[in-house]
Design a protein around this motif. Structure first.
Motif, PDB file in Angstrom:
ATOM      1  N   CYS A  24      61.962  -4.690  67.874  1.00  0.00           N
ATOM      2  CA  CYS A  24      63.405  -4.399  67.804  1.00  0.00           C
ATOM      3  C   CYS A  24      63.667  -3.006  67.233  1.00  0.00           C
ATOM      4  CB  CYS A  24      64.113  -5.429  66.913  1.00  0.00           C
ATOM      5  SG  CYS A  24      64.344  -7.017  67.695  1.00  0.00           S
ATOM      6  N   PHE A  25      62.984  -2.690  66.142  1.00  0.00           N
ATOM      7  CA  PHE A  25      63.298  -1.422  65.476  1.00  0.00           C
ATOM      8  C   PHE A  25      62.600  -0.231  66.134  1.00  0.00           C
ATOM      9  CE2 PHE A  25      64.099  -4.341  61.722  1.00  0.00           C
ATOM     10  CZ  PHE A  25      65.475  -4.194  61.774  1.00  0.00           C
ATOM     11  N   GLU A  26      61.349  -0.417  66.565  1.00  0.00           N
ATOM     12  CA  GLU A  26      60.596   0.735  67.088  1.00  0.00           C
ATOM     13  C   GLU A  26      60.771   0.932  68.596  1.00  0.00           C
ATOM     14  OE1 GLU A  26      56.558   0.504  65.706  1.00  0.00           O
ATOM     15  OE2 GLU A  26      57.156   0.900  63.623  1.00  0.00           O
ATOM     16  N   ASP A  54      54.019 -29.378  66.523  1.00  0.00           N
ATOM     17  CA  ASP A  54      52.587 -29.500  66.197  1.00  0.00           C
ATOM     18  C   ASP A  54      52.030 -28.210  65.588  1.00  0.00           C
ATOM     19  OD1 ASP A  54      52.618 -32.028  67.208  1.00  0.00           O
ATOM     20  OD2 ASP A  54      51.596 -31.537  69.094  1.00  0.00           O
ATOM     21  N   CYS A  55      52.715 -27.098  65.802  1.00  0.00           N
ATOM     22  CA  CYS A  55      52.237 -25.789  65.307  1.00  0.00           C
ATOM     23  C   CYS A  55      53.025 -25.326  64.082  1.00  0.00           C
ATOM     24  CB  CYS A  55      52.364 -24.737  66.413  1.00  0.00           C
ATOM     25  SG  CYS A  55      51.448 -25.147  67.884  1.00  0.00           S
ATOM     26  N   GLN A  56      53.941 -26.156  63.635  1.00  0.00           N
ATOM     27  CA  GLN A  56      54.797 -25.799  62.499  1.00  0.00           C
ATOM     28  C   GLN A  56      53.981 -25.803  61.201  1.00  0.00           C
ATOM     29  OE1 GLN A  56      59.312 -27.174  62.170  1.00  0.00           O
ATOM     30  NE2 GLN A  56      57.934 -28.667  61.301  1.00  0.00           N
ATOM     31  N   GLY A  57      54.448 -25.007  60.205  1.00  0.00           N
ATOM     32  CA  GLY A  57      53.816 -25.038  58.885  1.00  0.00           C
ATOM     33  C   GLY A  57      52.502 -24.284  58.805  1.00  0.00           C
ATOM     34  N   GLN A  58      52.258 -23.381  59.756  1.00  0.00           N
ATOM     35  CA  GLN A  58      51.019 -22.585  59.745  1.00  0.00           C
ATOM     36  C   GLN A  58      51.306 -21.084  59.642  1.00  0.00           C
ATOM     37  OE1 GLN A  58      48.500 -23.709  63.122  1.00  0.00           O
ATOM     38  NE2 GLN A  58      49.486 -25.705  63.173  1.00  0.00           N
ATOM     39  N   GLY A  59      52.571 -20.734  59.508  1.00  0.00           N
ATOM     40  CA  GLY A  59      52.929 -19.317  59.408  1.00  0.00           C
ATOM     41  C   GLY A  59      52.939 -18.603  60.750  1.00  0.00           C
ATOM     42  N   LEU A  60      52.929 -19.356  61.861  1.00  0.00           N
ATOM     43  CA  LEU A  60      52.880 -18.703  63.174  1.00  0.00           C
ATOM     44  C   LEU A  60      54.217 -18.054  63.542  1.00  0.00           C
ATOM     45  CD1 LEU A  60      50.754 -21.338  65.129  1.00  0.00           C
ATOM     46  CD2 LEU A  60      50.002 -19.184  64.108  1.00  0.00           C
ATOM     47  N   MET A  61      55.321 -18.668  63.112  1.00  0.00           N
ATOM     48  CA  MET A  61      56.618 -18.048  63.401  1.00  0.00           C
ATOM     49  C   MET A  61      56.788 -16.765  62.586  1.00  0.00           C
ATOM     50  SD  MET A  61      59.163 -17.853  65.259  1.00  0.00           S
ATOM     51  CE  MET A  61      59.118 -19.328  66.260  1.00  0.00           C
ATOM     52  N   ARG A  62      56.181 -16.732  61.410  1.00  0.00           N
ATOM     53  CA  ARG A  62      56.254 -15.485  60.621  1.00  0.00           C
ATOM     54  C   ARG A  62      55.542 -14.359  61.368  1.00  0.00           C
ATOM     55  NH1 ARG A  62      55.836 -17.737  54.380  1.00  0.00           N
ATOM     56  NH2 ARG A  62      57.237 -19.451  54.836  1.00  0.00           N
ATOM     57  N   GLU A  63      54.400 -14.679  61.993  1.00  0.00           N
ATOM     58  CA  GLU A  63      53.690 -13.660  62.798  1.00  0.00           C
ATOM     59  C   GLU A  63      54.579 -13.215  63.960  1.00  0.00           C
ATOM     60  OE1 GLU A  63      49.652 -14.222  64.170  1.00  0.00           O
ATOM     61  OE2 GLU A  63      48.997 -14.994  62.240  1.00  0.00           O
ATOM     62  N   ALA A  64      55.214 -14.195  64.609  1.00  0.00           N
ATOM     63  CA  ALA A  64      56.071 -13.865  65.766  1.00  0.00           C
ATOM     64  C   ALA A  64      57.269 -13.020  65.328  1.00  0.00           C
ATOM     65  CB  ALA A  64      56.538 -15.144  66.446  1.00  0.00           C
ATOM     66  N   LEU A  65      57.843 -13.348  64.182  1.00  0.00           N
ATOM     67  CA  LEU A  65      58.993 -12.576  63.702  1.00  0.00           C
ATOM     68  C   LEU A  65      58.596 -11.152  63.318  1.00  0.00           C
ATOM     69  CD1 LEU A  65      61.204 -14.942  61.522  1.00  0.00           C
ATOM     70  CD2 LEU A  65      61.923 -13.561  63.471  1.00  0.00           C
ATOM     71  N   ALA A  66      57.420 -10.993  62.716  1.00  0.00           N
ATOM     72  CA  ALA A  66      56.953  -9.654  62.353  1.00  0.00           C
ATOM     73  C   ALA A  66      56.812  -8.794  63.617  1.00  0.00           C
ATOM     74  CB  ALA A  66      55.630  -9.737  61.595  1.00  0.00           C
ATOM     75  N   LEU A  67      56.237  -9.373  64.674  1.00  0.00           N
ATOM     76  CA  LEU A  67      56.094  -8.636  65.940  1.00  0.00           C
ATOM     77  C   LEU A  67      57.465  -8.291  66.519  1.00  0.00           C
ATOM     78  CD1 LEU A  67      53.411 -10.667  67.951  1.00  0.00           C
ATOM     79  CD2 LEU A  67      53.132  -8.393  66.958  1.00  0.00           C
ATOM     80  N   THR A  68      58.365  -9.270  66.462  1.00  0.00           N
ATOM     81  CA  THR A  68      59.697  -9.097  67.055  1.00  0.00           C
ATOM     82  C   THR A  68      60.474  -8.000  66.335  1.00  0.00           C
ATOM     83  OG1 THR A  68      59.688 -11.425  67.632  1.00  0.00           O
ATOM     84  CG2 THR A  68      61.815 -10.330  67.674  1.00  0.00           C
ATOM     85  N   LEU A  69      60.399  -8.002  65.012  1.00  0.00           N
ATOM     86  CA  LEU A  69      61.148  -6.983  64.257  1.00  0.00           C
ATOM     87  C   LEU A  69      60.617  -5.586  64.555  1.00  0.00           C
ATOM     88  CD1 LEU A  69      61.596  -8.926  60.905  1.00  0.00           C
ATOM     89  CD2 LEU A  69      63.387  -8.338  62.566  1.00  0.00           C
ATOM     90  N   LYS A  70      59.294  -5.460  64.630  1.00  0.00           N
ATOM     91  CA  LYS A  70      58.695  -4.163  64.970  1.00  0.00           C
ATOM     92  C   LYS A  70      59.185  -3.708  66.361  1.00  0.00           C
ATOM     93  CE  LYS A  70      53.980  -2.165  65.285  1.00  0.00           C
ATOM     94  NZ  LYS A  70      54.321  -0.813  64.915  1.00  0.00           N
TER      95      LYS A  70
END
Ligand SMILES: CC(C)(COP(=O)(O)OP(=O)(O)OC[C@H]1O[C@@H](n2cnc3c(N)ncnc32)[C@H](O)[C@@H]1OP(=O)(O)O)[C@@H](O)C(=O)NCCC(=O)NCCS
Length: 203
Positions: free
Chosen positions: A140-142, A122-138
């Protein structure tokens, strides 16, 4: 399901660090025992959406007992620096809408890990996973000081491929019979993102 019967008195309650990663529309935090009911509800509604891309679910996949065993394992892995488990929530409604796992953390000369993720259909196709991935990568690296993050997906999982490309991952290869998905050893497309590329993309 008698949720009131969710009693953990004889088991040690997993107590993850109080970490919250926040973006505009979502936030992520480690799981808590209190998430058991929402977990079963959202995963139960999404069986046909998630199961084709996930290891085969056991018969008791949606029970409180399985949830407790799952988060106890995740807590052990967190404590031993082997993995980090996060649930994803909607910032406005606080509804549980997905999951993000940082798996197979490898230290020494490697300093890498691999990601697994899903979101409520129901939450797909809104770019929410992109937000989650951006947080996750930060994170992971920092925070985890990793040098490289991996992900893989089934060759026909177009949504996952698009999401990984959007987060900065590049296709790096193809592995035959790589993971057991829904009971079958399946070929996977391999993606990777070294820290140098992530820093360049975010500066
Ligand atoms: C893989 C999965 C997480 C992708 O979810 P998603 O919602 O498509 O991911 P994104 O966050 O990248 O969203 C991108 C979409 O949102 C749209 N979008 C809408 N508003 C947006 C915004 N503000 N910002 C960015 N994108 C936005 C994009 O245009 C894109 O739509 P499109 O796919 O129709 O082109 C999801 O399909 C899923 O859970 N699948 C089942 C489990 C799974 O496959 N897991 C991965 C295993 S490898």
């Amino acid at each position: 399901m008698v949720w009131q019967a969710l009693k953990f008195s004889s088991l040690k309650k997993p107590s993850f660090p109080a970490i919250e990663l926040s973006a505009e529309r979502i936030y992520m935090r480690p799981p808590m025992i209190e998430d058991a009911k929402s977990w079963a509800e959202v995963r139960g509604r999404n069986i046909s959406h998630i199961q084709p891309f996930d290891p085969k679910w056991p018969d008791d996949a949606l029970t409180p007992d399985l949830f407790l065993r799952r988060i106890s394992r995740q807590f052990y892995e967190w404590q031993h620096d082997r993995a980090r488990a996060f649930l994803i929530f909607d910032t406005h409604t606080h509804a549980l809408i997905g999951g993000m796992n940082i798996n197979n953390i490898c230290r020494g000369a490697a300093q890498y890990a691999s990601l697994g993720f899903w979101i409520d259909e129901d939450c797909q196709g809104q770019g929410l996973m992109r937000e989650a991935l951006a947080l996750t990568l930060k994170y992971c690296f920092e925070d985890l000081k990793l040098h490289r993050v991996h992900a893989s997906c089934l060759p026909h999982n177009e949504r996952s491929k698009k999401t990984l490309h959007a987060a900065g991952f590049k296709k790096e290869g193809f592995a035959e019979k790589y993971l057991q998905i829904n009971g079958l050893w399946e070929d996977h497309v391999l993606f990777g993102l070294p820290k140098e590329n992530w820093v360049q993309q975010n500066s």
